[in-house]
Scaffold this active site. Sequence first.
Site, PDB file in Angstrom:
ATOM      1  N   GLU A  77     -27.678   3.834  80.988  1.00 53.79           N
ATOM      2  CA  GLU A  77     -26.417   4.174  80.291  1.00 53.79           C
ATOM      3  C   GLU A  77     -26.382   5.261  78.987  1.00 53.79           C
ATOM      4  OE1 GLU A  77     -24.180   3.614  82.079  1.00 53.79           O
ATOM      5  OE2 GLU A  77     -23.320   1.680  82.049  1.00 53.79           O
ATOM      6  N   THR A 102     -17.525   9.412  79.283  1.00 52.33           N
ATOM      7  CA  THR A 102     -17.661   8.277  78.679  1.00 52.33           C
ATOM      8  C   THR A 102     -18.097   8.494  77.031  1.00 52.33           C
ATOM      9  OG1 THR A 102     -18.274   6.715  80.225  1.00 52.33           O
ATOM     10  CG2 THR A 102     -18.736   5.997  78.182  1.00 52.33           C
TER      11      THR A 102
HETATM   12  N1  HSE Z   1     -17.772  -0.126  77.047  1.00 54.55           N
HETATM   13  C1  HSE Z   1     -17.760   1.364  77.626  1.00 54.55           C
HETATM   14  C2  HSE Z   1     -16.792   2.042  77.020  1.00 54.55           C
HETATM   15  C3  HSE Z   1     -17.727   1.339  79.027  1.00 54.55           C
HETATM   16  O1  HSE Z   1     -15.736   1.734  77.131  1.00 54.55           O
HETATM   17  O2  HSE Z   1     -17.095   3.217  76.462  1.00 54.55           O
HETATM   18  C4  HSE Z   1     -17.869   2.701  79.648  1.00 54.55           C
HETATM   19  O3  HSE Z   1     -17.625   2.580  81.233  1.00 54.55           O
END
Ligand code: HSE
Length: 314
Positions: A135, A187
């Site tokens: 991530e 993201t």
């Molecule tokens: N929690 C993360 C965001 C998830 O919303 O940035 C990304 O898939």
Amino acid sequence: MQLNTTPQRTITVSAPATIANLVCGFDILGLCLNHPADEMQVTLTDKSAIHISSTDGYALPYEASENTAGAPLLEMKKLLPEQTGFDIVIKKNIKPGSGIGSSAASAAGAVVAANHLLGNPFTREEMIQFALFGEKAASGVKHADNVAPCIYGGITLIRSIFPLDIISLSAPPLWVTVVHPQIEVRTSDARQILKKQVLLKDAIKQWGNIAGLVAGFLQNDYGLISRSLEDVIIEPVRSILIPGFAEVKKLSIGAGALGGGISGSGPSVFMLSTDEETAHRVKDQMQKVYEGIGLDHFVYVTSINTQGVKLINH
Ligand code: HSE
């Protein structure tokens, strides 16, 4: 580290899509889906390198440190004998940038496969710690609300990532409708536009909803789940990036959905329903909105995957 490697040198895994945030639970709630899922083949080698290839034509970085499957295995390798390497072949069915945990599927799938081939030396929590590096490679931030449900299955609450504290939540039967308008939202970009501070009155509403949603899942209370699917902090900012968002939400709830919102960082939007028939009615409404706008889209009607990453040939 002493290893009890299996005689098996190659394993194929199915690594499922996930929905992060679950509306009010930014970075702390996630849910695993039965469909779609990536397929990954991982081979244990004695070449000490990590080699990544794909069979799907997406332009993924193949440098291990920049790849969401490679970065977690580089971390794992620090604890393994020098001559341990992996060949990874990825068939992506979850489009990168779709908001349904594409990077997490690669990270979790690689880690679970490698752990199996090594004779399961690592716990689920340790696997999540490795997967978080995927991530980080993808978005610059370690968030566990995709990798945790991808590895655990079901719905997970990430109470904390430093130190890691993950709780699996039981829930009543739920159907999930996901629409993926064919635009890409990174993201990292969707995180950058967020406000760094929140008003106390919004925080109070948000933590009431998070607690209500968790209680609703545990008590099989559809009404409470529905009332708690509200986000007053993230959605007002991020929904600007998603064409048709307000209309999709309004029509889906009109068709009987319990509620829903942005899936992960978008652009996918998801809705929860109590039954399959309603989930299909929601799908029709979602399609109507995007056909009206003239935007290509995919819609999935699926349910909760309670298993997470699945070993296919073992
Ligand atoms: N929690 C993360 C965001 C998830 O919303 O940035 C990304 O898939």
